[in-house]
Design a protein around this motif. Structure first.
Motif, mmCIF file in Angstrom:
data_model
loop_
_atom_site.group_PDB
_atom_site.id
_atom_site.type_symbol
_atom_site.label_atom_id
_atom_site.label_comp_id
_atom_site.label_asym_id
_atom_site.label_seq_id
_atom_site.Cartn_x
_atom_site.Cartn_y
_atom_site.Cartn_z
ATOM 1 N N GLU A 172 25.475 79.029 25.015
ATOM 2 C CA GLU A 172 25.994 80.491 24.462
ATOM 3 C C GLU A 172 27.255 79.949 23.775
ATOM 4 O O GLU A 172 28.127 78.940 24.100
ATOM 5 C CB GLU A 172 26.512 80.979 25.736
ATOM 6 C CG GLU A 172 25.075 81.796 26.686
ATOM 7 C CD GLU A 172 24.347 82.667 25.720
ATOM 8 O OE1 GLU A 172 24.796 83.299 24.791
ATOM 9 O OE2 GLU A 172 22.992 82.731 25.646
ATOM 10 N N GLN A 173 27.835 80.681 23.125
ATOM 11 C CA GLN A 173 29.174 80.732 22.416
ATOM 12 C C GLN A 173 30.027 81.378 23.207
ATOM 13 O O GLN A 173 29.963 82.489 23.781
ATOM 14 C CB GLN A 173 29.194 81.537 20.981
ATOM 15 C CG GLN A 173 28.420 80.997 19.938
ATOM 16 C CD GLN A 173 28.494 81.528 18.554
ATOM 17 O OE1 GLN A 173 29.450 82.193 18.029
ATOM 18 N NE2 GLN A 173 27.250 81.396 17.756
ATOM 19 N N ASP A 231 26.299 75.765 27.709
ATOM 20 C CA ASP A 231 24.915 76.347 28.314
ATOM 21 C C ASP A 231 24.461 77.342 27.332
ATOM 22 O O ASP A 231 23.615 78.401 27.515
ATOM 23 C CB ASP A 231 25.275 77.331 29.560
ATOM 24 C CG ASP A 231 26.033 76.406 30.464
ATOM 25 O OD1 ASP A 231 25.854 75.369 30.724
ATOM 26 O OD2 ASP A 231 26.786 77.106 31.240
ATOM 27 N N LEU A 265 30.196 75.630 22.293
ATOM 28 C CA LEU A 265 29.061 75.889 22.784
ATOM 29 C C LEU A 265 28.937 75.657 24.414
ATOM 30 O O LEU A 265 29.185 74.180 24.562
ATOM 31 C CB LEU A 265 27.758 75.393 21.945
ATOM 32 C CG LEU A 265 27.460 75.688 20.863
ATOM 33 C CD1 LEU A 265 26.345 74.879 19.833
ATOM 34 C CD2 LEU A 265 26.798 77.376 21.012
#
Length: 637
Positions: free
Chosen positions: A125-126, A123, A121
């Motif tokens: 996001e993935q 920011d 992870l």
């Protein structure tokens, strides 16, 4: 790599076949001889080069015997013998390398499970990134079927991980918040968010790979002896061949003695067994530091065990709540004790508070006032009432009648519990007691050690003798040494060694460090998450599973037995062949064929170690919750 390993013997063998076929078809005998010499050169070139390098380093090895014999055979025109000797020796080398590669498969399997990518992870996001680029502290996502790319701690989610690559345990382990996970393990279901604590070379998997590499390359004492043996054996055979050649004038006899004297099976008898044994151990979650420690482990006949955290779980549990008269119920006694202990940081406070909460009692909030009394207990003000929890000395200080409490506390103490008396507003209400819990597999481990040939199992503990003997009665140890300081444990290990025992010490590596260092073999339990234990212990049991200890001893004994069997086969073969040559009837080619058969026997014998065997059959059932003692007590009741 595998095809290259066999290219030399295959090419040499093809040339030998052609050397017979070409004259049969064309009648050109010279062509057949040339092909036979070519076969000898192809198979023998590497052998001669190795012998020259060894001589440059002032080492006289087995390759020198083969080189002299093959070159001599060519000089006197015995081309078939030269080709046969070098071809069979090349086949032997290929078999040795193939076997060692196969027995190193445990290491290859470990390397194969190291994941190359990770989902992190960043920011919010993935992102899929190389596993080596994950930074400590980042959150890694582990989905169903994925390999865990880092060592870490579960932040959220639940799942089941197959940890066989790390601990040797085939049953998936349930993981939830706060649990530790290891790189290379496989998710069998669920979804985990993991905070990375170890990445790259700082993971348990990397440390295991490093340790197995070192261990499989380390020489055992027997292997070192074999090196010294070959250093005088080779010159002795050369001198023997010269003497018989000069005495009889039979050059072929001298060369045959040189070839027959090559102990090919003896050369690989030790390393192939060591690598197979250490490889089998790695698959079972048993890391053995090297061949020397494997040999020493086979001689273990006394095992010294720390109690707390080894035979027991190392955590106290509430075992008894005894009201002192009918005006107090169990809930009353436990409730008052828990609310008073809620303000204490003493280790014995936690099991009391946890048990109260588990039984639905109110143990929330803190007392209005808390007064720890060192060595005696605690006095707290709860809902305006004065509650004392501690030993008899505390009750005497509080002026509380304690005859009945003393009797109950004495009975619990005699049973190995740690009793604490609860008094409310100057009246004795009851007695609570806690105890450490003996591991369910402790008794099976001790029985397994006895079945594996260990003569004496000794408990070394800082606990009181009464508590230690209660645990010993459950698990079946042969001797108890209690009330020990760390230096006393060291003295106990030295005493066992002075009595002629080869001693293994099992402990946590902290207060037991001197004893672990002094013992012939130091064993670390549950070392998967402990880099120091993996690096420093002679044997590291990756899973916190006591039954792996007798398995480790049994594996060491089997490995050394195989080593001895291999040496007997190799020496017996050489002796019989030398006698056959001197008495007549054994040719150079026939002797080499028998040599290679003995190599196959040695290899096959060592490969048996790769098969997994069961732990020794043991008796006894699971041990029940048992007491902790002085190292937890505020002071004896």
């Amino acid at each position: 790599m595998g095809s290259w390993r066999w290219s030399v013997p295959l090419l040499s063998g093809l040339l030998i076949v052609l050397s017979f076929a070409v004259p049969a078809v064309s009648g050109a005998g010279a062509a057949g001889d040339a092909l036979m010499v070519a076969a000898a050169v192809v198979a023998g070139w590497g052998i001669v080069a190795k012998a020259v390098r060894a001589l440059a380093a002032r080492v006289v090895g087995i390759d020198l015997l083969v080189s002299v014999a093959a070159i001599g055979a060519v000089i006197i025109g015995e081309y078939w013998e030269a080709a046969a000797v070098t071809f069979l020796f090349a086949v032997g080398h290929a078999l040795e390398n193939a076997t060692l590669s196969r027995t190193r498969s445990a290491l290859a399997e470990l390397v194969a499970v190291a994941p190359e990518t990770a989902v992190v992870l960043r920011d919010g996001e993935q992102a899929e990134v190389p596993a080596a680029s994950v930074a400590a502290g980042e959150t890694v996502l582990v989905k169903n079927g994925a390999r865990v790319p880092v060592d870490g701690v579960v932040l959220g989610g639940t799942g089941a991980l197959d940890e066989a690559s790390i601990t040797g345990e085939s049953i998936p382990v349930e993981k939830t918040t706060g649990d530790q996970v290891f790189a290379g393990t496989v998710s069998m279901g669920g979804f985990l968010q993991v905070r990375a604590t170890g990445v790259g070379a700082d993971t348990a998997l990397a440390r295991i790979i490093h340790r197995v590499e070192e261990a499989q390359d380390a020489k055992a004492r027997t292997a070192a002896f074999m090196d010294r043996f070959s250093a005088w054996y080779t010159p002795a055979i050369i001198v023997l061949a010269l003497v018989f050649g000069l005495a009889t004038g039979d050059v072929v006899l001298a060369l045959t003695l040189l070839v027959i004297g090559c102990p090919g099976a003896l050369v690989i008898s030790i390393p192939v067994a060591i690598v197979a044994g250490i490889g089998r151990g790695a698959r079972d979650g048993i890391l053995i530091k090297g061949g020397e420690y494997l040999e020493t482990s086979a001689k273990i006949d006394a095992v010294a065990l720390d109690k707390t955290g080894t035979l027991t779980e190392g955590r106290p549990y509430l075992t008894d709540v005894v009201p002192l008269d009918e005006t107090w119920s169990r809930a009353d006694v436990l409730g008052w004790a828990a609310r008073a202990e809620a303000g204490s940081e003493h280790p014995l406070a936690r099991p009391i508070v946890a048990a109260a909460r588990a039984e639905g009692l109110d143990a929330t909030g803190l007392p209005e006032a808390t007064e720890p009394v060192p060595g005696k207990g605690i006095v707290a003000t709860v809902d305006g009432r004065r509650v004392a929890v501690g030993n008899l000395a505390l009750l005497r200080d509080e002026g509380v009648p304690h005859e009945a409490a003393a009797r109950v506390a004495g009975e619990l103490s005699a049973a190995g519990r740690t009793p604490m008396i609860v008094a409310v507003d100057g009246r004795p209400a009851g007695v609570v007691a806690v105890a450490d819990r003996v591991r369910p597999d402790a008794a099976r481990m001790v029985a397994g050690l006895h079945a594996a040939g260990v003569r004496r199992v000794v408990m070394l503990t800082g606990d009181t003798r009464r508590v230690a003997e209660a645990v010993a009665a459950r698990v079946g140890v042969d001797e108890v040494r209690a009330d020990l300081m760390p230096e006393d444990k060291l003295a106990a290990v030295r005493d066992l060694q002075a009595r002629g025992y080869v001693v293994a010490m099992v402990g946590d590596g902290v207060n037991d460090a001197p004893a672990l260092a002094t013992a012939d073999i130091g064993v670390a339990m549950g070392a998967a998450g402990t880099g120091v234990a993996i690096e420093t212990a002679d044997i590291a049991l990756m899973k916190d599973d006591l039954t792996k200890l007798p398995r480790a001893v049994g594996l060491a004994r089997r490995t050394v037995a195989v080593m001895r069997q291999n040496i007997a086969v190799a020496l017996g073969t050489v002796g019989a062949l030398l006698a056959g040559v001197l008495l007549g009837g054994i040719t150079m080619a026939a002797g080499m064929l028998v040599h290679e058969l003995s190599v196959l026997v040695v290899i096959g014998n060592a490969m048996r170690l790769l098969r997994r065997t069961g732990t020794p059959r043991t008796g006894g059932g699971a041990a029940r919750a048992l007491p902790e003692g002085r190292d937890l007590e505020r002071s004896p009741a």
